[in-house]
Design an enzyme around this catalytic site. Structure first.
Site, PDB file in Angstrom:
ATOM      1  N   CYS A 192       0.849  -1.189   0.000  1.00  0.00           N
ATOM      2  CA  CYS A 192       0.000   0.000   0.000  1.00  0.00           C
ATOM      3  C   CYS A 192       0.887   1.242   0.000  1.00  0.00           C
ATOM      4  CB  CYS A 192      -0.901  -0.010   1.230  1.00  0.00           C
ATOM      5  SG  CYS A 192      -1.843   1.512   1.467  1.00  0.00           S
ATOM      6  N   CYS A 239       0.566   3.276   3.533  1.00  0.00           N
ATOM      7  CA  CYS A 239       1.116   2.857   4.828  1.00  0.00           C
ATOM      8  C   CYS A 239       2.193   1.785   4.745  1.00  0.00           C
ATOM      9  CB  CYS A 239      -0.008   2.383   5.745  1.00  0.00           C
ATOM     10  SG  CYS A 239      -0.745   0.798   5.252  1.00  0.00           S
ATOM     11  N   CYS A 282      -6.856  -1.392   1.745  1.00  0.00           N
ATOM     12  CA  CYS A 282      -5.739  -1.842   2.572  1.00  0.00           C
ATOM     13  C   CYS A 282      -6.267  -2.220   3.951  1.00  0.00           C
ATOM     14  CB  CYS A 282      -4.709  -0.719   2.689  1.00  0.00           C
ATOM     15  SG  CYS A 282      -3.371  -1.088   3.853  1.00  0.00           S
ATOM     16  N   CYS A 341      -4.614   0.556   6.654  1.00  0.00           N
ATOM     17  CA  CYS A 341      -4.997   1.978   6.717  1.00  0.00           C
ATOM     18  C   CYS A 341      -6.360   2.275   6.093  1.00  0.00           C
ATOM     19  CB  CYS A 341      -3.932   2.853   6.078  1.00  0.00           C
ATOM     20  SG  CYS A 341      -3.845   2.755   4.265  1.00  0.00           S
ATOM     21  N   CYS A 372      -8.077  -6.178  -9.402  1.00  0.00           N
ATOM     22  CA  CYS A 372      -7.706  -5.134 -10.355  1.00  0.00           C
ATOM     23  C   CYS A 372      -7.352  -3.880  -9.545  1.00  0.00           C
ATOM     24  CB  CYS A 372      -8.896  -4.893 -11.285  1.00  0.00           C
ATOM     25  SG  CYS A 372      -8.546  -3.818 -12.664  1.00  0.00           S
TER      26      CYS A 372
END
Length: 163
Positions: free
Chosen positions: A79, A82, A127, A130, A150
Site C-alpha cells: 500500500c 502505509c 488496505c 490503513c 484489479c
C-alpha cells in the site's frame, strides 16, 4: 412495472442515486477503524495528489497509466499509503485491462467492502492496515482462485526482492 420502480430505475440510470449510495459507503468505511490512521491533513502531506485521490477519495487512475502494469520483477506490492504488504509478484498476471492485476492477495493485506458508485454492487478492495482504496475484485480471473484483483498502480509501491 409500477411507477415507483420505474422512477427508481430512471434515477439510477440518470446517476442521481449513485452519489447517495457512494456517500453511504464512504460513511460506513469512515466509521471503521484501522490499525494505521492519520488526519486528513497528515494524509495530504504524506501522499501525492494522485495517491490521495485514489487512496483517500476512492478515485481510479487512467488505464495503462501505471508503470506497475508492466513490472515483471520478483517482489512485493505494498500500500502506497502505509506500506502494508498486499500482493506478491508470484500472483500477478496480465489481465489486458490496463491495471496491475493479481489472483490472490497476501494474508492480512487487504479488506473488502461493497461499492455502489456505478449504481450496482461491486467488491471494493482496501488496505487492511490503513483503509486506503486499492481497487476492485472481480470473478473473471485465472485459476487457482478465479479472482481478478484489479488494482490502481498509484495506490501501490513495488518492493523488489523475494516474493
Amino acid at each position: 412495472m409500477n411507477n415507483d420502480r420505474r422512477s427508481f430505475i430512471g434515477l439510477l440510470l440518470a446517476g442521481t442515486l449513485t452519489p447517495l449510495a457512494s456517500a453511504c459507503g464512504r460513511e460506513a468505511a469512515a466509521k471503521e477503524s484501522f490499525p494505521f490512521s492519520l488526519s486528513e491533513t497528515q494524509w495530504r502531506k504524506r501522499l501525492t495528489q494522485a495517491e490521495y485521490r485514489v487512496l483517500r477519495e476512492e478515485g481510479t487512475e487512467r488505464a495503462y497509466s501505471s508503470p506497475l502494469n508492466e513490472e515483471k520483477r520478483s517482489g512485493t506490492y505494498a500500500c502506497a499509503g502505509c506500506g502494508n504488504h498486499a500482493f506478491s509478484s508470484r500472483t500477478k498476471f496480465e489481465s489486458g485491462t490496463g491495471w496491475p492485476s493479481f489472483y490472490r492477495p497476501l494474508k492480512g493485506g487487504i479488506g473488502t467492502d461493497t461499492d455502489y458508485k456505478l449504481g450496482y454492487p461491486r467488491t471494493e478492495v482496501h488496505c487492511a492496515r490503513c483503509g486506503g482504496h486499492l481497487g476492485h475484485v472481480f470473478d473473471d480471473g485465472p485459476a487457482p482462485t478465479g479472482k481478478r484483483y484489479c488494482m490502481n498502480g498509484v495506490a501501490l509501491d513495488f518492493i523488489p526482492g523475494p516474493a
